[in-house]
Scaffold this motif. Structure first.
Motif, PDB file in Angstrom:
ATOM      1  N   ASP A   1       0.845  -1.191   0.000  1.00 31.74           N
ATOM      2  CA  ASP A   1       0.000   0.000   0.000  1.00 31.74           C
ATOM      3  C   ASP A   1       0.889   1.254   0.000  1.00 31.74           C
TER       4      ASP A   1
ATOM      5  N   SER B   1       2.135   2.440  -2.882  1.00 31.55           N
ATOM      6  CA  SER B   1       3.236   2.146  -3.797  1.00 31.55           C
ATOM      7  C   SER B   1       3.605   3.327  -4.703  1.00 31.55           C
ATOM      8  N   SER B   2       2.722   4.348  -4.801  1.00 32.45           N
ATOM      9  CA  SER B   2       3.115   5.510  -5.606  1.00 32.45           C
ATOM     10  C   SER B   2       4.242   6.286  -4.911  1.00 32.45           C
TER      11      SER B   2
ATOM     12  N   SER C   1       0.491   7.851   2.522  1.00 26.68           N
ATOM     13  CA  SER C   1       0.757   6.422   2.544  1.00 26.68           C
ATOM     14  C   SER C   1       0.049   5.941   3.811  1.00 26.68           C
TER      15      SER C   1
ATOM     16  N   PHE D   1      -6.968  10.406  11.493  1.00 32.39           N
ATOM     17  CA  PHE D   1      -6.674  10.235  10.069  1.00 32.39           C
ATOM     18  C   PHE D   1      -8.017  10.224   9.352  1.00 32.39           C
TER      19      PHE D   1
ATOM     20  N   TYR E   1      -9.970   9.943   5.537  1.00 27.14           N
ATOM     21  CA  TYR E   1     -10.099   9.909   4.080  1.00 27.14           C
ATOM     22  C   TYR E   1     -11.592   9.962   3.799  1.00 27.14           C
TER      23      TYR E   1
HETATM   24  P1  AFP Z   1      -1.140   4.371  -3.728  1.00 21.28           P
HETATM   25  O1  AFP Z   1      -0.967   2.914  -3.349  1.00 21.28           O
HETATM   26  O2  AFP Z   1      -1.641   4.578  -5.107  1.00 21.28           O
HETATM   27  O3  AFP Z   1       0.087   5.172  -3.433  1.00 21.28           O
HETATM   28  O4  AFP Z   1      -2.326   4.930  -2.781  1.00 21.28           O
HETATM   29  C1  AFP Z   1      -2.110   4.986  -1.410  1.00 21.28           C
HETATM   30  C2  AFP Z   1      -3.436   5.077  -0.694  1.00 21.28           C
HETATM   31  O5  AFP Z   1      -4.279   4.010  -1.071  1.00 21.28           O
HETATM   32  C3  AFP Z   1      -3.270   5.113   0.828  1.00 21.28           C
HETATM   33  O6  AFP Z   1      -2.133   4.440   1.264  1.00 21.28           O
HETATM   34  C4  AFP Z   1      -3.223   6.577   1.155  1.00 21.28           C
HETATM   35  O7  AFP Z   1      -3.704   6.875   2.432  1.00 21.28           O
HETATM   36  C5  AFP Z   1      -4.089   7.198   0.096  1.00 21.28           C
HETATM   37  O8  AFP Z   1      -4.080   6.305  -1.013  1.00 21.28           O
HETATM   38  C6  AFP Z   1      -3.609   8.541  -0.348  1.00 21.28           C
HETATM   39  O9  AFP Z   1      -4.489   9.057  -1.301  1.00 21.28           O
HETATM   40  P2  AFP Z   1      -4.322  10.548  -1.868  1.00 21.28           P
HETATM   41  O10 AFP Z   1      -3.085  10.555  -2.700  1.00 21.28           O
HETATM   42  O11 AFP Z   1      -5.583  10.776  -2.660  1.00 21.28           O
HETATM   43  O12 AFP Z   1      -4.221  11.485  -0.702  1.00 21.28           O
END
Ligand code: AFP
Length: 340
Positions: free
Chosen positions: A124, A126-127, A250, A265, A267
């Motif tokens: 998780d 990974s970007s 992340s 936290f 989202y």
């Molecule tokens: P990636 O795996 O594409 O990097 O996404 C990470 C994630 O699923 C989670 O780990 C973060 O909390 C969330 O996305 C971040 O999302 P935003 O970039 O929209 O803030």
């Protein structure tokens, strides 16, 4: 070499020893869960070692490059997925696996089946790999009703039915945080021993925190309660200090900090993503399970997160989790909106 000091190190509480101790509290236990967990731990060590080499990718040929033998190398998230699928199947203790990387659930072949279902995000965040920010593996474990006939219903259960959940964070150290339903414990990988050692026993999240963690770039699309809550964090009207903002992007790293230092936290849902971004089975549920076990709360904007009943394996949900009092505040704002 200090042999006396080394000798002392053998009485450390390793994760295996910890889980075996837990197992001994249940005389009827056959050790299946311990075996499953050992395989998850093996996967984490493997991924940790691959992540540590990620910065050298261009030199040694990782992640989409070609290595010196001319073999095509795999992206780290693809590699991590394969590592966990193989480890879990070969444990002989699983029957259904749901991974963020795979569109469909994996039904383990009958000869290798056991009674556990594992839902997981192998890597998780990974970007963040290319800039060496902490990333992690998140997992949750359910038991199947009948392992001769496993069905998707076995994993489409509310999070409160999870038997165990945890994450492994690949950061400045490699940290595995685990709950089997009796509190939360944190283990740090000692690279010299190749063992996870209990370093954070019985983690309790502070009742109230000083940090909020959210992607404020989405603010223009938020709903009323989220907007009001974040406004309150920045401009409190009750004379209290403003909260600090920390957001890594992340989830494992943001949740780990929240668990240890307290705070919240978020989202949330927004106009563009009415169900938020994070996935119920392998992000929202395991993290909510850990938060509750550590004395915090997790809320979706409508209900206790662990009461949610998913209908699809990759379903998403908004999530607010962290210190008990902080989540209580956002719950009050949603309740007030409902009355308007
Ligand atoms: P990636 O795996 O594409 O990097 O996404 C990470 C994630 O699923 C989670 O780990 C973060 O909390 C969330 O996305 C971040 O999302 P935003 O970039 O929209 O803030």
């Amino acid at each position: 070499m200090d042999h006396a000091a080394d000798a002392h190190r053998t009485d450390l509480m390793t994760i295996t020893r910890f889980v075996l101790n837990e197992q001994s509290k249940y005389p009827e236990s056959r050790g299946d869960f311990t075996i499953l967990l050992n395989h998850i731990v093996l996967g984490c060590k493997f991924v940790c070692s691959a992540v540590n080499k990620a910065g050298l990718a261009k030199l040694i040929g990782l992640a989409g490059e070609t290595n010196v033998q001319g073999e095509e190398q795999k992206k780290l998230d693809v590699l991590s997925n394969e590592v966990f699928i193989k480890a879990l199947v070969s444990s002989g203790r699983t029957c259904i696996l749901v991974s963020e990387e795979d569109e469909e659930a994996t039904f383990v072949e009958p000869s290798k089946r056991g009674r556990y279902c594992v839902v997981f995000d192998p890597l998780d965040g990974s970007s963040n790999i290319d800039c060496a920010v902490s990333i992690g593996t998140i997992f949750g474990i359910y038991t199947v009703k009948d392992y001769h006939e496993p069905t998707l219903a076995d994993v489409l259960q509310p999070g409160k039915h999870m038997l165990a959940a945890g994450y492994c964070m690949y950061g400045s150290s490699c940290t595995l945080v685990l709950s089997t339903g009796g509190g939360v414990n944190g283990f740090t990988l000692d690279p010299s021993l190749g063992e996870f050692i209990l370093t954070h026993p019985d983690i309790k999240i502070p009742k109230k925190g000083k940090i909020y963690s959210v992607n404020e770039g989405n603010a223009k699309n938020w709903d009323g309660p989220t907007t009001k809550y974040v406004e309150k964090c920045k401009f409190p009207k009750d004379g209290s200090s403003s909260k600090s903002l920390r957001y890594i992007g992340s989830m494992v790293a943001d949740v780990h900090r929240t668990l240890l230092y307290g705070g919240i936290f978020l989202y949330p849902a927004d106009k563009k993503s009415p169900n938020g971004k994070l996935r119920v089975l392998y992000e929202v549920f395991p993290m909510s399970f850990l938060m509750e076990q550590a004395g915090g709360q997790a809320f979706t904007g409508k209900q206790r997160a662990l009461d949610l009943v998913p209908t699809k394996i990759h379903e998403r949900s908004p999530i607010f989790l962290g210190s008990y009092d902080d989540v209580e505040e956002i719950k009050a704002l949603y309740a007030a909106e409902g009355k308007e």
